[in-house]
Design an enzyme around this catalytic site. Structure first.
Site, PDB file in Angstrom:
ATOM      1  N   GLU A 130     -39.940   2.309 -32.868  1.00 19.61           N
ATOM      2  CA  GLU A 130     -40.282   1.358 -31.802  1.00 19.61           C
ATOM      3  C   GLU A 130     -39.265   1.539 -30.686  1.00 19.61           C
ATOM      4  O   GLU A 130     -38.082   1.687 -30.945  1.00 19.61           O
ATOM      5  CB  GLU A 130     -40.254  -0.070 -32.376  1.00 19.61           C
ATOM      6  CG  GLU A 130     -40.362  -1.194 -31.377  1.00 19.61           C
ATOM      7  CD  GLU A 130     -41.594  -1.116 -30.472  1.00 19.61           C
ATOM      8  OE1 GLU A 130     -42.721  -0.979 -30.959  1.00 19.61           O
ATOM      9  OE2 GLU A 130     -41.400  -1.175 -29.233  1.00 19.61           O
ATOM     10  N   ASP A 175     -50.436   1.548 -27.281  1.00 13.96           N
ATOM     11  CA  ASP A 175     -50.778   1.093 -25.923  1.00 13.96           C
ATOM     12  C   ASP A 175     -51.993   1.888 -25.424  1.00 13.96           C
ATOM     13  O   ASP A 175     -51.964   3.122 -25.419  1.00 13.96           O
ATOM     14  CB  ASP A 175     -49.583   1.313 -24.982  1.00 13.96           C
ATOM     15  CG  ASP A 175     -48.412   0.398 -25.339  1.00 13.96           C
ATOM     16  OD1 ASP A 175     -48.629  -0.586 -26.065  1.00 13.96           O
ATOM     17  OD2 ASP A 175     -47.279   0.675 -24.901  1.00 13.96           O
ATOM     18  N   LYS A 191     -56.378   2.309 -17.532  1.00 11.93           N
ATOM     19  CA  LYS A 191     -56.745   2.891 -16.225  1.00 11.93           C
ATOM     20  C   LYS A 191     -56.818   4.412 -16.319  1.00 11.93           C
ATOM     21  O   LYS A 191     -55.927   5.037 -16.900  1.00 11.93           O
ATOM     22  CB  LYS A 191     -55.694   2.506 -15.173  1.00 11.93           C
ATOM     23  CG  LYS A 191     -55.723   1.043 -14.834  1.00 11.93           C
ATOM     24  CD  LYS A 191     -54.707   0.732 -13.760  1.00 11.93           C
ATOM     25  CE  LYS A 191     -54.692  -0.775 -13.518  1.00 11.93           C
ATOM     26  NZ  LYS A 191     -53.455  -1.233 -12.943  1.00 11.93           N
ATOM     27  N   ASP A 193     -58.217  -1.145 -30.877  1.00  7.94           N
ATOM     28  CA  ASP A 193     -59.297  -2.058 -30.472  1.00  7.94           C
ATOM     29  C   ASP A 193     -60.012  -1.495 -29.244  1.00  7.94           C
ATOM     30  O   ASP A 193     -60.976  -2.085 -28.781  1.00  7.94           O
ATOM     31  CB  ASP A 193     -58.698  -3.423 -30.093  1.00  7.94           C
ATOM     32  CG  ASP A 193     -57.788  -3.294 -28.888  1.00  7.94           C
ATOM     33  OD1 ASP A 193     -56.840  -2.494 -28.952  1.00  7.94           O
ATOM     34  OD2 ASP A 193     -58.049  -3.955 -27.860  1.00  7.94           O
TER      35      ASP A 193
HETATM   36  C1  LIG Z   1     -49.779  -2.672 -28.558  1.00  7.12           C
HETATM   37  S1  LIG Z   1     -48.262  -2.673 -29.443  1.00  7.12           S
HETATM   38  C2  LIG Z   1     -48.780  -2.562 -31.163  1.00  7.12           C
HETATM   39  C3  LIG Z   1     -47.684  -2.927 -32.115  1.00  7.12           C
HETATM   40  C4  LIG Z   1     -48.048  -2.862 -33.603  1.00  7.12           C
HETATM   41  N1  LIG Z   1     -48.402  -1.514 -34.015  1.00  7.12           N
HETATM   42  C5  LIG Z   1     -49.173  -3.811 -33.925  1.00  7.12           C
HETATM   43  O1  LIG Z   1     -50.289  -3.343 -34.188  1.00  7.12           O
HETATM   44  O2  LIG Z   1     -48.939  -5.038 -33.903  1.00  7.12           O
HETATM   45  C6  LIG Z   1     -47.631  -1.042 -29.145  1.00  7.12           C
HETATM   46  C7  LIG Z   1     -46.181  -0.910 -29.518  1.00  7.12           C
HETATM   47  O3  LIG Z   1     -45.793   0.441 -29.357  1.00  7.12           O
HETATM   48  C8  LIG Z   1     -44.552   0.493 -28.684  1.00  7.12           C
HETATM   49  N2  LIG Z   1     -44.550   1.758 -27.971  1.00  7.12           N
HETATM   50  C9  LIG Z   1     -45.348   2.121 -26.956  1.00  7.12           C
HETATM   51  N3  LIG Z   1     -45.105   3.378 -26.585  1.00  7.12           N
HETATM   52  C10 LIG Z   1     -44.109   3.831 -27.395  1.00  7.12           C
HETATM   53  C11 LIG Z   1     -43.416   5.057 -27.506  1.00  7.12           C
HETATM   54  N4  LIG Z   1     -43.721   6.067 -26.696  1.00  7.12           N
HETATM   55  N5  LIG Z   1     -42.442   5.159 -28.443  1.00  7.12           N
HETATM   56  C12 LIG Z   1     -42.145   4.115 -29.259  1.00  7.12           C
HETATM   57  N6  LIG Z   1     -42.779   2.931 -29.208  1.00  7.12           N
HETATM   58  C13 LIG Z   1     -43.745   2.789 -28.286  1.00  7.12           C
HETATM   59  C14 LIG Z   1     -44.557  -0.699 -27.764  1.00  7.12           C
HETATM   60  O4  LIG Z   1     -43.261  -1.091 -27.383  1.00  7.12           O
HETATM   61  C15 LIG Z   1     -45.246  -1.745 -28.642  1.00  7.12           C
HETATM   62  O5  LIG Z   1     -44.336  -2.435 -29.436  1.00  7.12           O
END
Ligand SMILES: C[S@@+](CC[C@H](N)C(=O)[O-])C[C@H]1O[C@@H](n2cnc3c(N)ncnc32)[C@H](O)[C@@H]1O
Length: 196
Positions: A57, A107, A111, A143
Protein backbone atom coordinates in the site's frame (compact mmCIF):
# COMPACT_ATOMS: atom_id res chain seq x y z
CA UNK A 1 14.12 -7.24 7.32
CA UNK A 2 13.11 -9.06 10.48
CA UNK A 3 10.39 -11.53 11.37
CA UNK A 4 8.86 -9.67 14.37
CA UNK A 5 8.20 -6.26 12.74
CA UNK A 6 4.84 -5.99 10.87
CA UNK A 7 6.40 -3.46 8.47
CA UNK A 8 8.84 -4.40 5.77
CA UNK A 9 11.89 -2.18 6.17
CA UNK A 10 14.05 -2.34 3.08
CA UNK A 11 17.77 -2.21 3.69
CA UNK A 12 18.30 -1.91 -0.05
CA UNK A 13 15.57 -0.97 -2.56
CA UNK A 14 17.40 -2.87 -5.30
CA UNK A 15 17.55 -6.18 -3.46
CA UNK A 16 14.73 -8.69 -3.82
CA UNK A 17 12.80 -9.75 -0.72
CA UNK A 18 13.74 -12.95 1.01
CA UNK A 19 10.55 -14.60 2.30
CA UNK A 20 12.32 -16.81 4.82
CA UNK A 21 14.06 -13.85 6.40
CA UNK A 22 10.89 -11.75 6.34
CA UNK A 23 8.41 -14.27 7.76
CA UNK A 24 10.75 -16.69 9.50
CA UNK A 25 9.28 -19.73 7.77
CA UNK A 26 8.72 -21.36 4.38
CA UNK A 27 4.92 -21.00 4.13
CA UNK A 28 3.36 -20.15 0.75
CA UNK A 29 3.32 -16.40 0.09
CA UNK A 30 0.31 -14.42 -1.13
CA UNK A 31 0.02 -10.73 -2.02
CA UNK A 32 -2.64 -8.10 -1.38
CA UNK A 33 -1.71 -5.33 -3.84
CA UNK A 34 -3.24 -1.95 -2.96
CA UNK A 35 -4.40 -3.17 0.44
CA UNK A 36 -6.13 0.03 1.58
CA UNK A 37 -6.86 -0.01 5.31
CA UNK A 38 -6.12 -3.74 5.35
CA UNK A 39 -9.60 -5.02 6.24
CA UNK A 40 -9.15 -7.95 3.88
CA UNK A 41 -5.47 -8.57 4.66
CA UNK A 42 -5.97 -8.75 8.43
CA UNK A 43 -9.00 -11.04 8.30
CA UNK A 44 -7.51 -13.24 5.57
CA UNK A 45 -4.19 -13.67 7.39
CA UNK A 46 -6.12 -14.65 10.52
CA UNK A 47 -8.29 -17.05 8.53
CA UNK A 48 -5.23 -18.61 6.84
CA UNK A 49 -2.44 -19.14 9.36
CA UNK A 50 -0.92 -21.63 6.90
CA UNK A 51 0.11 -18.85 4.48
CA UNK A 52 2.15 -15.66 4.63
CA UNK A 53 0.59 -12.48 3.25
CA UNK A 54 2.38 -9.37 2.06
CA UNK A 55 0.14 -6.28 1.87
CA UNK A 56 1.42 -3.50 -0.41
CA UNK A 57 0.00 0.00 0.00
CA UNK A 58 1.42 3.39 -0.86
CA UNK A 59 -0.51 5.67 1.54
CA UNK A 60 1.21 6.11 4.88
CA UNK A 61 -1.96 6.51 6.97
CA UNK A 62 -3.34 3.24 5.66
CA UNK A 63 -0.03 1.45 6.20
CA UNK A 64 0.08 2.69 9.81
CA UNK A 65 -3.43 1.28 10.40
CA UNK A 66 -2.39 -2.11 9.05
CA UNK A 67 0.76 -2.09 11.21
CA UNK A 68 -1.18 -1.26 14.37
CA UNK A 69 -3.88 -3.84 13.76
CA UNK A 70 -1.31 -6.52 12.84
CA UNK A 71 0.57 -5.93 16.08
CA UNK A 72 -2.63 -5.78 18.14
CA UNK A 73 -3.86 -9.02 16.57
CA UNK A 74 -0.44 -10.67 17.14
CA UNK A 75 -0.44 -11.76 13.49
CA UNK A 76 2.96 -13.05 12.47
CA UNK A 77 1.96 -14.11 8.95
CA UNK A 78 1.08 -10.59 7.72
CA UNK A 79 3.60 -7.94 6.69
CA UNK A 80 2.96 -4.56 5.11
CA UNK A 81 5.17 -2.75 2.64
CA UNK A 82 4.72 0.95 1.94
CA UNK A 83 5.66 1.19 -1.69
CA UNK A 84 4.34 1.49 -5.22
CA UNK A 85 2.90 -1.81 -6.45
CA UNK A 86 4.44 -1.89 -9.94
CA UNK A 87 7.93 -1.21 -8.54
CA UNK A 88 7.47 -3.86 -5.86
CA UNK A 89 6.36 -6.44 -8.38
CA UNK A 90 9.07 -5.70 -10.93
CA UNK A 91 12.06 -5.22 -8.64
CA UNK A 92 11.42 -6.75 -5.24
CA UNK A 93 9.56 -10.02 -5.63
CA UNK A 94 11.66 -13.17 -5.95
CA UNK A 95 10.85 -15.01 -9.20
CA UNK A 96 8.39 -17.95 -9.13
CA UNK A 97 7.60 -17.45 -5.44
CA UNK A 98 4.00 -16.24 -5.11
CA UNK A 99 1.08 -18.62 -4.76
CA UNK A 100 -1.78 -16.10 -5.04
CA UNK A 101 -1.74 -12.41 -5.96
CA UNK A 102 -4.96 -10.64 -4.90
CA UNK A 103 -5.81 -7.36 -6.63
CA UNK A 104 -9.05 -6.03 -5.22
CA UNK A 105 -10.76 -2.84 -6.28
CA UNK A 106 -7.67 -1.13 -7.67
CA UNK A 107 -8.13 2.57 -8.49
CA UNK A 108 -10.30 2.49 -11.67
CA UNK A 109 -9.12 5.76 -13.26
CA UNK A 110 -12.45 6.21 -15.10
CA UNK A 111 -11.45 9.14 -17.36
CA UNK A 112 -10.14 8.05 -20.75
CA UNK A 113 -6.99 10.17 -20.50
CA UNK A 114 -6.17 8.39 -17.22
CA UNK A 115 -6.57 4.82 -18.48
CA UNK A 116 -2.77 4.45 -18.91
CA UNK A 117 -2.51 4.86 -15.12
CA UNK A 118 -4.47 1.68 -14.50
CA UNK A 119 -2.37 -0.97 -12.80
CA UNK A 120 -3.47 -3.82 -15.05
CA UNK A 121 -1.36 -3.31 -18.19
CA UNK A 122 0.40 -6.07 -20.18
CA UNK A 123 3.87 -5.15 -18.86
CA UNK A 124 2.65 -5.25 -15.27
CA UNK A 125 0.94 -8.59 -15.86
CA UNK A 126 4.18 -10.00 -17.30
CA UNK A 127 6.14 -8.79 -14.27
CA UNK A 128 3.57 -10.26 -11.91
CA UNK A 129 3.50 -13.57 -13.78
CA UNK A 130 7.28 -13.79 -13.44
CA UNK A 131 6.86 -13.64 -9.66
CA UNK A 132 4.02 -16.19 -9.51
CA UNK A 133 5.03 -19.81 -9.07
CA UNK A 134 3.86 -22.46 -11.56
CA UNK A 135 0.29 -23.35 -10.57
CA UNK A 136 -0.05 -20.04 -8.72
CA UNK A 137 -2.72 -17.53 -9.57
CA UNK A 138 -3.91 -13.97 -9.99
CA UNK A 139 -7.29 -13.05 -8.54
CA UNK A 140 -8.78 -9.77 -9.70
CA UNK A 141 -11.88 -7.96 -8.41
CA UNK A 142 -13.36 -4.65 -9.47
CA UNK A 143 -16.69 -2.82 -9.40
CA UNK A 144 -15.78 -0.97 -12.61
CA UNK A 145 -17.12 -2.65 -15.75
CA UNK A 146 -14.79 -0.90 -18.19
CA UNK A 147 -11.71 -1.55 -16.07
CA UNK A 148 -12.79 -5.17 -15.90
CA UNK A 149 -12.80 -5.35 -19.72
CA UNK A 150 -9.43 -3.68 -20.14
CA UNK A 151 -7.86 -5.75 -17.35
CA UNK A 152 -8.97 -8.97 -19.05
CA UNK A 153 -7.57 -7.67 -22.33
CA UNK A 154 -4.26 -6.78 -20.64
CA UNK A 155 -3.90 -10.35 -19.35
CA UNK A 156 -4.80 -11.77 -22.76
CA UNK A 157 -2.24 -9.50 -24.44
CA UNK A 158 0.47 -10.40 -21.92
CA UNK A 159 0.16 -14.08 -22.96
CA UNK A 160 1.62 -15.42 -19.71
CA UNK A 161 -1.41 -16.52 -17.66
CA UNK A 162 -4.35 -18.78 -18.45
CA UNK A 163 -7.95 -17.91 -17.64
CA UNK A 164 -9.49 -20.19 -15.02
CA UNK A 165 -12.96 -20.48 -13.46
CA UNK A 166 -13.73 -18.09 -10.60
CA UNK A 167 -12.40 -19.14 -7.22
CA UNK A 168 -14.78 -19.87 -4.34
CA UNK A 169 -14.87 -16.40 -2.82
CA UNK A 170 -17.83 -17.14 -0.51
CA UNK A 171 -15.61 -17.47 2.55
CA UNK A 172 -13.21 -14.63 1.66
CA UNK A 173 -13.35 -11.68 4.04
CA UNK A 174 -14.88 -8.62 2.39
CA UNK A 175 -12.50 -5.79 1.60
CA UNK A 176 -13.38 -2.32 2.89
CA UNK A 177 -14.39 -1.22 -0.61
CA UNK A 178 -16.40 -4.40 -1.16
CA UNK A 179 -18.46 -3.57 1.92
CA UNK A 180 -19.12 -0.04 0.66
CA UNK A 181 -20.06 -1.19 -2.83
CA UNK A 182 -22.29 -3.99 -1.50
CA UNK A 183 -24.14 -1.43 0.60
CA UNK A 184 -24.64 0.67 -2.56
CA UNK A 185 -25.87 -2.40 -4.48
CA UNK A 186 -23.04 -2.18 -7.05
CA UNK A 187 -22.07 -5.29 -9.03
CA UNK A 188 -18.67 -6.89 -8.53
CA UNK A 189 -16.67 -8.42 -11.38
CA UNK A 190 -14.12 -11.16 -10.69
CA UNK A 191 -11.57 -13.01 -12.79
CA UNK A 192 -8.91 -15.58 -12.07
CA UNK A 193 -5.87 -16.66 -14.05
CA UNK A 194 -3.36 -19.45 -13.43
CA UNK A 195 0.31 -19.67 -14.35
CA UNK A 196 0.92 -23.02 -15.98
C1 LIG B 1 -9.82 1.69 -4.19
S1 LIG B 1 -8.67 1.30 -2.92
C2 LIG B 1 -9.01 -0.43 -2.57
C3 LIG B 1 -8.42 -0.88 -1.27
C4 LIG B 1 -8.66 -2.35 -0.90
N1 LIG B 1 -8.06 -3.26 -1.86
C5 LIG B 1 -10.14 -2.63 -0.77
O1 LIG B 1 -10.69 -3.32 -1.64
O2 LIG B 1 -10.75 -2.15 0.20
C6 LIG B 1 -7.14 1.20 -3.80
C7 LIG B 1 -5.95 1.22 -2.88
O3 LIG B 1 -4.78 1.02 -3.65
C8 LIG B 1 -3.79 1.95 -3.24
N2 LIG B 1 -2.97 2.18 -4.41
C9 LIG B 1 -3.33 2.77 -5.56
N3 LIG B 1 -2.33 2.75 -6.44
C10 LIG B 1 -1.28 2.14 -5.83
C11 LIG B 1 0.04 1.83 -6.21
N4 LIG B 1 0.46 2.15 -7.43
N5 LIG B 1 0.84 1.21 -5.31
C12 LIG B 1 0.38 0.89 -4.07
N6 LIG B 1 -0.87 1.16 -3.65
C13 LIG B 1 -1.69 1.78 -4.52
C14 LIG B 1 -4.56 3.17 -2.82
O4 LIG B 1 -3.82 4.00 -1.95
C15 LIG B 1 -5.77 2.54 -2.13
O5 LIG B 1 -5.53 2.29 -0.78
Amino acid sequence: MNASNPSVVLADICQRLDWRTLFGNEQPVELDLGAGDGGFALAYAQQHPEINLLAVERLLGRVRKIEKRTTRGKLTNLKVLRLETAYTVRYLLPPHSISIAHIMFPDPWPKRRHWPRRLMQPDFVRDLAAAIRPGGELRFTTDHAHYFETAQQAVTDAKVLERAPEWDWSTDPKTDFQQTFDAEGRATHRARWIKS
